[in-house]
Design a protein around this motif. Structure first.
Motif, PDB file in Angstrom:
ATOM      1  N   ALA A  77      35.995  43.114  39.880  1.00 26.55           N
ATOM      2  CA  ALA A  77      37.175  42.245  39.941  1.00 26.55           C
ATOM      3  C   ALA A  77      37.141  41.405  41.207  1.00 26.55           C
ATOM      4  CB  ALA A  77      38.447  43.094  39.901  1.00 26.55           C
ATOM      5  N   ALA A  94      44.884  43.116  42.619  1.00 31.46           N
ATOM      6  CA  ALA A  94      45.371  44.481  42.393  1.00 31.46           C
ATOM      7  C   ALA A  94      44.216  45.398  41.999  1.00 31.46           C
ATOM      8  CB  ALA A  94      46.448  44.484  41.317  1.00 31.46           C
ATOM      9  N   ARG A  95      43.343  44.892  41.128  1.00 29.90           N
ATOM     10  CA  ARG A  95      42.223  45.740  40.702  1.00 29.90           C
ATOM     11  C   ARG A  95      41.203  45.928  41.815  1.00 29.90           C
ATOM     12  NH1 ARG A  95      41.109  42.374  35.612  1.00 29.90           N
ATOM     13  NH2 ARG A  95      38.994  43.189  35.810  1.00 29.90           N
ATOM     14  N   ASP A 144      46.240  39.839  39.512  1.00 37.93           N
ATOM     15  CA  ASP A 144      45.669  40.971  38.786  1.00 37.93           C
ATOM     16  C   ASP A 144      44.317  41.363  39.387  1.00 37.93           C
ATOM     17  OD1 ASP A 144      45.363  42.846  36.573  1.00 37.93           O
ATOM     18  OD2 ASP A 144      43.797  41.462  35.905  1.00 37.93           O
ATOM     19  N   ASP A 150      43.292  35.353  36.639  1.00 40.81           N
ATOM     20  CA  ASP A 150      44.582  35.898  37.068  1.00 40.81           C
ATOM     21  C   ASP A 150      44.416  36.538  38.451  1.00 40.81           C
ATOM     22  OD1 ASP A 150      46.971  37.099  37.442  1.00 40.81           O
ATOM     23  OD2 ASP A 150      46.961  38.243  35.569  1.00 40.81           O
TER      24      ASP A 150
END
Lengths: 214, 315
Positions: free
Chosen positions: A25, A16-17, A13, A10
């Motif tokens: 991430a 963002a992390r 996601d 993803d």
């Protein structure tokens, strides 16, 4: 948590992390993109060592600048944002390296020059590229032809035909207009065609094959 | 004739056609042309084969994982924080030398009671100073490209160094006499270092030979010179010395070099003007100027030497 590269990948996601400083991430993104980015750098710099450095440098720079990356997934008019953004950082690293080579021509005295002996043609092909080239004589011919192209044309054609990016994404990576992308690809491909044709025996069988396929 | 120009125009559409980048009408026109033009239809095949061959190039496996470790980030941060080592030390030494000489000159200047001529430069020089300080920063920005995301470590260091120095120099500007002399002499240092040998030497000589009396006598500055003035001058000298110096090894642009040489010229007139005011301190000033010129020459040769060493290290 499973951070595999697969169906559960993803990207928004992960981005963002990464923004929140989660290095693990970001490293999933690294794993995902390291192969294409390394190959892009390898085609641009020819030397596998230089490509390795540029790739690592680009990933570190991207991690530091992830806050400045706007947009997540592909959107109309802004396709596949992250890859283009990352490639752009990688391309900048390559251009810096090419500039460094030009800035210190003394280095070229210690290293064998390429056949054409141009400024961007200083490095000897690294082992990785030799390995690739050995698989096919055509591959070697293409690599030599690529080295003759001006840097911008080489980048355009590598992004288009080797990496398979579309024009809009290439425009994003190179920071130029669609029209410029179009003309660079057009010129690069025509030039490559002429260079490969001049090598004679390599291409006719290919052409016949393609003609029959048509 | 008409057919030929059409042929040339359509030929440029072959590549976009392969990539599906033509509009429907453009594609129709090209197809019609391909049907009658064997040259173009063969070229299309060849271009297509070229694209296919590129596409089929094997991809290399990355030699290792490029996953980022916390150590890498630390190492990068440490590397980015300090300026290029050898050059940094040299610049600091050069700055210190300039500061010492400036202090000597100023003390001589003040004991003689002159210093009127210096205030003349107070308005214009700081502006020049900030322009000079911007030069390394500007080149670094262009280097890192439009993305702004990627910044080269060493470039970063240079740019931050010069900018912080610019800030350091700025507060000195209102101080009047010391600031003016400091920045002007800093300019002289840059002028000496810029062009490898010729310009530098002439700049150094200029500050000795320039005849006095070109500038009219001026009234003393309103702010009375205080005992701490030399201290301020020393700070400024240090700052400007290291601001301008990083420009020198890069030998940026002709215009930049001109600016620096102009500044050197101004520096030369400053002490000369005050000399015309007070004949008594002429010999003190002479000695100071000679020391200044010698130091500038030493700095210049230091810069050249360092540049050479650095080059060899990189190579």
């Amino acid at each position: 948590m499973a951070l595999g590269v697969g169906a559960d990948f993803d990207e928004p996601d992960l981005i963002a992390r990464s923004r929140q400083g989660e290095l693990a991430a970001f490293n999933v993104l690294v794993e995902r993109y390291q192969r294409p980015l390394y190959n892009l750098c390898l085609r641009m710099l020819v030397s596998s060592e230089a490509a390795e450095d540029a790739t690592q440098e680009a990933f570190i720079a991207a991690y530091r600048a992830i806050d400045r990356f706007r947009g997540g997934a592909a959107a109309p008019g802004r396709p596949a944002g992250f890859r283009a953004w990352l490639f752009r950082i990688g391309v900048n690293a390559c251009y810096d390296e090419l500039r460094r080579r030009r800035a210190r021509p003394a280095a070229s005295l210690d290293q064998p020059r390429g056949e054409s002996g141009r400024a961007w043609d200083i490095e000897n092909p690294g082992p990785a590229l030799e390995e690739i080239a050995e698989t096919a004589e055509l591959g070697r011919a293409i690599q030599e032809a690529l080295r003759v192209l001006p840097t911008d044309q080489r980048l355009a054609i590598v992004l288009c035909d080797v990496q398979g990016l579309d024009y809009a994404e290439i425009a994003q990576v190179m920071g130029v207009s669609l029209g410029t992308v179009k003309s660079r690809i057009n010129r690069a491909r025509s030039r490559l065609r002429a260079l490969l044709l001049s090598r004679g025996e390599l291409l006719p069988s290919r052409f016949r094959q393609t003609s029959e396929d048509r | 004739m008409l057919w030929l120009s059409k042929h040339a125009r359509l030929r440029n559409n072959l590549s976009p056609y392969i990539d599906g980048r033509l509009t429907a009408s453009q594609a129709t026109a090209l197809k019609a042309h391909l049907a009658v033009c064997e040259t173009c239809s063969r070229e299309l095949d060849e271009l297509r084969a070229t694209a296919t061959a590129l596409n089929e190039l094997p991809q290399a496996e990355p030699p290792r994982s490029f996953a980022i470790t916390p150590e890498m980030l630390e190492r990068k941060a440490a590397a980015g924080a300090r300026p290029t080592p050898a050059l940094g030390v040299g610049m600091r030494l050069a700055g210190a030398a300039v500061a010492v000489v400036l202090a000597v000159v100023l003390v001589g200047d003040l004991t003689v009671g002159g210093g009127g001529g210096a205030s003349r430069e107070a308005g214009s020089q700081p502006a020049e100073e900030s322009r000079l300080a911007q030069i390394p920063g500007a080149t670094d920005t262009s280097k890192s490209g439009e993305s702004g995301a990627y910044a080269q470590p060493s470039g970063n260091a240079d740019s931050s160094t010069s900018q912080s120095n610019a800030r350091a120099a700025a507060p000195c500007a209102p101080a009047g006499v010391p600031a003016a002399t400091g920045s002007a002499a800093g300019g002289a240092a840059g002028g000496a270092g810029g062009p490898a040998s010729g310009g530098g030497t002439s700049g150094g000589n200029g500050s000795i030979e320039t005849p006095a009396g070109t500038a009219p006598p001026e009234p003393a500055p309103t702010s009375t010179p205080s005992p701490q003035s030399p201290n301020i001058a020393a700070t400024c000298g240090d700052a400007s010395g290291s601001v301008v110096a990083p420009v020198a090894p890069t030998t940026a642009s002709p215009s930049a070099a001109d600016t620096r040489l102009g500044a050197a010229g101004n520096a030369a007139t400053t002490p000369a003007a005050s000399e015309s005011n007070e004949d008594g301190g002429a010999s003190t000033l002479r000695v100071a100027e000679i020391v200044l010129a010698a130091t500038l020459l030493a700095i210049m040769s230091g810069i050249v030497l360092e540049a050479a060493l650095r080059r060899r290290r990189i190579a």
